[in-house]
Design a protein around this motif. Structure first.
Motif, short mmCIF file in Angstrom:
data_model
loop_
_atom_site.label_atom_id
_atom_site.label_comp_id
_atom_site.label_asym_id
_atom_site.label_seq_id
_atom_site.Cartn_x
_atom_site.Cartn_y
_atom_site.Cartn_z
N ASN A 281 0.81 -1.21 0.00
CA ASN A 281 0.00 0.00 0.00
C ASN A 281 0.85 1.27 0.00
N ARG A 282 2.00 1.22 0.69
CA ARG A 282 2.88 2.38 0.63
C ARG A 282 3.41 2.55 -0.79
N GLY A 283 3.67 1.42 -1.45
CA GLY A 283 4.07 1.47 -2.86
C GLY A 283 3.01 2.15 -3.71
N ASN A 284 1.74 1.90 -3.40
CA ASN A 284 0.66 2.57 -4.15
C ASN A 284 0.71 4.08 -4.01
N VAL A 285 1.06 4.54 -2.81
CA VAL A 285 1.16 6.00 -2.60
C VAL A 285 2.34 6.56 -3.39
N TYR A 286 3.49 5.89 -3.29
CA TYR A 286 4.66 6.35 -4.04
C TYR A 286 4.36 6.37 -5.54
N ASN A 287 3.62 5.35 -6.01
CA ASN A 287 3.24 5.30 -7.42
C ASN A 287 2.37 6.50 -7.77
N LYS A 288 1.45 6.82 -6.88
CA LYS A 288 0.51 7.91 -7.13
C LYS A 288 1.24 9.25 -7.23
N ILE A 289 2.28 9.44 -6.42
CA ILE A 289 2.98 10.73 -6.43
C ILE A 289 4.15 10.73 -7.43
N GLY A 290 4.27 9.62 -8.19
CA GLY A 290 5.26 9.59 -9.26
C GLY A 290 6.64 9.13 -8.87
N ASP A 291 6.82 8.66 -7.64
CA ASP A 291 8.13 8.15 -7.22
C ASP A 291 8.17 6.64 -7.50
N LEU A 292 8.37 6.31 -8.78
CA LEU A 292 8.25 4.91 -9.22
C LEU A 292 9.37 4.04 -8.67
N THR A 293 10.54 4.62 -8.42
CA THR A 293 11.66 3.84 -7.87
C THR A 293 11.30 3.31 -6.49
N LYS A 294 10.78 4.19 -5.62
CA LYS A 294 10.38 3.76 -4.28
C LYS A 294 9.18 2.81 -4.35
N ALA A 295 8.27 3.07 -5.29
CA ALA A 295 7.11 2.19 -5.44
C ALA A 295 7.56 0.78 -5.78
#
Length: 525
Positions: A281-295
């Motif tokens: 779920n934290r990956g989903n947030v990172y994905n949403k804000i465009g931080d694909l590396t962290k996602a």
């Protein structure tokens, strides 16, 4: 002097329904103890009786289910087995007047439809639904806790507090009724379910589990602010329940409060570093804000912790696709499908990714499978239409765009593309109708004006074509195609200077073919 607790017999029958006939498969007779401190015939007595009977019967049902071959293959945990039993076992209770006692006995019957054709699929679906399993487990654990309190109260013959204890049992039963209806959430039928949960919270406001259950329902029906309230109260009541942080994080993400969501997932990971859901779920947030590396890093950790989590593979695939790493995305979508062959969204997004790679036949196959599983998803029809268009199957593309519009009447992109397909077939008036609808729905989309201009051009309505090309350029000033096409229309109208200017601008944007042709013919210097 305290009174003894008399054993009241509950005769337990487990029925197996096979085919079209009903055959008694197992018969359990198990006495249970309804404390004499509870007065027969009262609501308190009946609430306690059904709670005791349910706990006893579910144990027997779980033992029976554990003997089924496909359950053995899954190596299901004991607490999960009890949760499965709770979901599929129907229990009824009736009271009788025995001849030998002035207190009533009760007969409880547990029925399980294990012979139905979809029984295995339904159980496997529940086993994959970790959040729902957690709700059942929490509910069962709360019932056991409150029944132990009831037994202690009866042992000491304490009337004080007895009503509160039975009230808490009733809250557990109300939540349980809601869980049995959880499948109705996807159908949008939540009124009855919510009424059960509201009553449960009213009966036992200090039970954090029901706050989490109701909060999850609020999340699913879009009432995110109310979800946050319930999860926050659950955290106040039990600050070590990881589920409350994970679910509040979901609500915060949907409210656009991304920092708060990440903070909740950080807290969940600190409480339980082995819970892959928090990473996912934290990956989903990172994905949403465009931080694909962290996602991608979070999804990878979620997969390491739970290699059978189809959602984590799907989500990492989406992050790969957004990073233009399409082949890696295909591999992860495929892994998700292997884990869950009915994962419609994985077929949908793998199909879209095949389309981006130009593999349109494979795209059509995946999108067709997605539609077979979930026939009401407009994006699946839209995406299959795009693939059909690229394969030259224009009539099939129009049929799919039409279905997408039927499912989503405000789908501007579907109107734009269906209009473009009509244009390809030379049906310019139909194309203009669709593009008019697209402009009405999305008046700032340059593509709609560009396509309508092409249709006007083909119908010889050059002034209207120029007007639409000009609007398209105003909306997307770096679109070379609009300058090229407007330049062509200007040339047809004999406006060579304007045509030359558009050709030069298109060349500045990287498209110089028309300018070179105009220079060769002496139209431009």
């Amino acid at each position: 002097m305290s009174r003894a607790i008399k054993a009241i017999p509950i005769f337990i029958s487990l029925w197996l329904i096979a085919g079209n006939c009903v055959a008694q498969s197992h018969l359990f007779s198990s006495p249970i103890r309804v404390p004499e401190i509870l007065e027969p015939g009262t609501n308190q007595y009946q609430v306690a009786a059904i709670a005791i009977a349910r706990e006893q019967l579910l144990k027997h049902t779980a033992i029976y289910l554990a003997t089924l071959p496909f359950i053995k293959e899954e190596n299901v945990r004991q607490d999960d087995m009890l949760a499965v039993a709770a979901a599929f076992c129907t229990i009824s209770l009736r009271f009788t007047d025995p001849l030998s006692s002035n207190r009533p006995s009760a007969v409880a019957v547990a029925q399980i439809d294990a012979g139905s054709s979809d029984f295995k699929n339904r159980i496997n679906s529940l086993l994959l639904d970790r959040p729902l399993l957690d709700k059942y487990r929490t509910n069962l654990a709360q019932r056991s806790r409150v029944l132990r309190e009831l037994a202690r109260c009866a042992d000491m013959n304490l009337q004080e507090g007895l009503g509160k204890i039975v009230q808490r049992l009733e809250a557990v039963e109300e939540e349980f009724k809601a869980l049995l209806l959880w499948g109705e959430v996807k159908k949008g039928k939540t009124d009855k379910l919510l009424s059960f949960l509201n009553r449960a919270v009213q009966l036992d406001p200090g039970y954090p589990g029901v706050r989490i259950t109701r909060g999850d329902l609020f999340n699913q029906i879009g009432l995110y602010d109310r979800a946050v309230e319930d999860f926050s109260e659950a955290i106040r009541l039990d600050p070590r329940d990881v589920r409350a942080f994970i679910n509040r994080g979901i609500a915060y993400r949907r409210l656009g409060e991304f920092a708060a969501a990440i903070a909740d997932y950080d807290a969940a990971i600190e409480l339980d570093p082995e819970d892959g859901r928090a990473y996912n779920n934290r990956g989903n947030v990172y994905n949403k804000i465009g931080d694909l590396t962290k996602a991608i890093a979070d999804y990878t950790m979620a997969i390491r912790l739970n290699p059978e989590d189809a959602r984590a593979y799907h989500n990492r695939a989406m992050a790969y696709a957004d990073s233009e790493r399409h082949r890696e995305a295909i591999l992860d979508f495929t892994r998700a499908i292997r884990i869950d062959p009915e994962y419609a969204r994985a077929y949908l997004n793998r199909g879209i990714t095949f389309g981006k790679l130009g593999q349109y036949e494979r795209a059509v196959a995946d999108l067709s499978r997605s539609i077979a599983i979930e026939p009401h998803h407009a994006l699946a029809f839209y995406s299959r239409a795009v693939a059909q268009y690229h394969l030259g199957a224009y009539k099939k593309a129009i049929a799919d765009y039409t279905e997408a519009i039927r499912l989503n009447p405000v789908y501007a992109d579907a109107y734009i593309n269906r209009g473009g397909t009509y244009g390809t077939l030379g049906r310019y008036k139909l194309a203009i109708q669709d593009l008019n609808n697209a402009i009405r729905l999305s008046p700032n989309d340059s593509r709609a004006y560009l396509n309508r201009a092409l249709a006007y051009d083909q119908l010889g309505k050059y002034e209207k074509a120029v007007a639409d090309y000009s609007t398209a350029i105003d909306l997307a000033p770096n679109d070379a195609l609009a300058y090229i096409n407007r330049g062509i229309v200007y040339m047809r109208l004999g406006k060579k200077a304007l045509a030359c200017a558009d050709s030069k601008r298109a060349c500045e944007l990287g498209e110089c073919k028309n300018l070179k042709l105009a220079q060769q013919r002496g139209w431009c210097r």
